[in-house]
Design an enzyme around this catalytic site. Structure first.
Site, PDB file in Angstrom:
ATOM      1  N   GLU A 320       0.825  -1.200   0.000  1.00 36.77           N
ATOM      2  CA  GLU A 320       0.000   0.000   0.000  1.00 36.77           C
ATOM      3  C   GLU A 320       0.858   1.248   0.000  1.00 36.77           C
ATOM      4  OE1 GLU A 320      -2.118   3.259   2.337  1.00 36.77           O
ATOM      5  OE2 GLU A 320      -0.294   2.164   2.734  1.00 36.77           O
ATOM      6  N   HIS A 418       5.852   6.239  10.569  1.00 35.48           N
ATOM      7  CA  HIS A 418       7.105   5.923   9.876  1.00 35.48           C
ATOM      8  C   HIS A 418       8.334   6.221  10.720  1.00 35.48           C
ATOM      9  CE1 HIS A 418       5.133   6.073   5.622  1.00 35.48           C
ATOM     10  NE2 HIS A 418       4.566   5.219   6.447  1.00 35.48           N
TER      11      HIS A 418
END
Length: 455
Positions: A320, A418
């Site tokens: 994704e 992240h």
């Protein structure tokens, strides 16, 4: 909005899509009957909705999505596209979905990007020695062997870079601005770029972006601001940057599918959900939480013996974060049946305390969804806002399928997104219970209504 556009990278994707047969919509109706009758039909699900909520929030399924997520992330860890950990994650989820008793659990082959980070470092050499914390952006190009040593040009925007493009030749461009891409610097002859972390709360940590095809890394807010101050004082800044990333041929992978098959129109309804992660942290928040509440939406219905008229389907999409690769391939494979797709739902901004849904669709479809959201009054998540979004569902919405995204209190999302800080410590079992309840109620009720949502 900015966060949704920026946020993308990973393992699988988990997006919730509910689908139905296409039919014409009569004025002031949801299909073949007047809207007041549809509203009355939806209200009849009050007890069913409460049973789902009670099971998820107070009953035997309490904390189940959290505990499943903890086992998954602790066992597998991060799981970037093309990695061995991704393969392990797919095998783990395939086995777990089958063990849970869900139906038609299977794998659909896809081709996905394979990029490996490698060792990376950045050292400021002038005006003083300073080791910088960095994280290369996904798909970033490696430096030459031995690294790059170059003077730094600090800019605050693309507009400033354009005005100073002659100065950028042969330099490392540092963007002291919330996240932007790197490609503009390459166009003006820069040898590399360092981008200030998007997070509003750095504590000398970086936020990792993705998909910039030049030598690019993210740096901390603190270092970006420090170099901006140095530049304003006229000080010469020199940095040595070393990045050993590698890009390999596309890898074989799978989208993972599980269902509760519809009792009357099994071909008509699809509920798709999406899971993701990059290569740092555990991916507990991004997007392990979204994956697990999507699995839980089916699991709760199964435990209660609820089989909707149409099929509920969970899809865990690979890659994704590289631009919705698995989701795009799924769309290309299944768009021939797009008339069967009625609602696409995605959870991809964390599973913090839920507030409601954001929705894109016709006024008539919005009216139906507003009635469905009223069923969530016991947990105070009845809000229906505009603009359902998500990389994994945008192609369906562009084709006219109504879309919704989970709206949560996401102010802390970019603190952890992240980074190595994306671990189970970010997650709350109570908040995940509430997200699971919302997801399951909406998925089941929309799938069980007599008629489709109006296009």
């Amino acid at each position: 909005m900015q966060g949704r556009q920026i946020k993308r990278c990973g393992l699988f994707s988990l997006t919730l899509l509910a689908t139905f047969l296409h039919c014409s919509c009569l004025p002031h109706s949801t299909g073949g009957k007047p809207f007041p009758e549809t509203a009355k039909e939806i209200a009849s699900y009050t007890k069913v909705a409460k049973s789902i909520i009670d099971l998820a929030v107070y009953g035997k399924a309490q904390n189940r999505s959290y505990e499943r997520l903890a086992d998954f992330t602790d066992t597998i860890g991060n799981r970037v596209s093309g990695s061995k950990n991704l393969d392990l994650a797919i095998k783990y989820m395939f086995s777990a979905l089958r063990k849970d008793g869900l139906e038609n659990v299977h794998l659909e082959p896809v081709k996905i990007p394979h990029w490996v980070r490698g060792e990376e470092s950045a050292m400021m050499l002038q005006p003083r020695n300073h080791t910088m914390a960095i994280l290369g952006l996904g798909s970033s190009v490696a430096t030459p062997q031995g690294g790059i040593e170059a003077e730094v040009l600090v800019v605050e925007s693309f507009e400033e870079l354009k005005k100073r493009q002659k100065e950028a030749i042969g330099k490392i461009v540092v963007y002291n601005q919330p996240f932007i891409g790197a490609s503009k610097a390459a166009e003006v002859g820069a040898v590399a770029t360092l981008i200030r972390s998007i997070t509003p709360f750095s504590i000398n940590r970086y936020w990792m972006g993705h998909n910039d095809p030049m030598t690019t890394a993210c740096i901390t807010v603190e270092d970006a601001m420090m170099m901006a101050r140095m530049a304003k004082r006229g000080q010469r800044i020199v940095v040595r940057l070393t990045m050993n990333a590698q890009t390999f041929p596309d890898a074989d992978s799978f989208n993972t599918v599980a269902e509760i098959i519809g009792s009357e129109h099994p071909e008509q309804v699809i509920s798709l959900l999406n899971v993701v992660i990059w290569d740092v942290g555990q991916g507990a928040m991004d997007d392990g939480g979204g994956a697990l509440i999507s699995w839980e939406a089916l699991s709760l219905s199964k435990v209660l013996g609820l089989r909707p008229r149409r099929t509920l389907r969970t899809v865990l999409w690979s890659a994704e974060e590289q631009g919705g690769v698995g989701a795009q391939q799924y769309f290309q494979l299944h768009k021939v049946n797009i008339s069967n797709f009625n609602l696409v739902m995605e959870s991809d901004l964390g599973t913090f305390s839920p507030l409601g849904l954001q929705f894109t669709g016709s006024a008539q479809a919005r009216a139906v969804m507003a009635e469905v959201m009223k069923l969530l009054k016991p947990i105070n998540t009845t809000t229906l806002e505009e603009h359902g979004e998500g990389v994994d569902i945008e192609m369906w919405m562009d084709a006219g399928v109504p879309g919704a995204s989970l709206h949560v209190a996401d102010s802390r999302y970019f603190w952890f997104h992240h980074t190595n800080g994306d671990t189970m410590s970010v997650q709350s079992p109570i908040e995940m219970n509430l997200c699971s309840a919302l997801w399951a109620v909406v998925a089941y009720v929309v799938a069980d209504l007599e008629e489709m949502l109006p296009r």
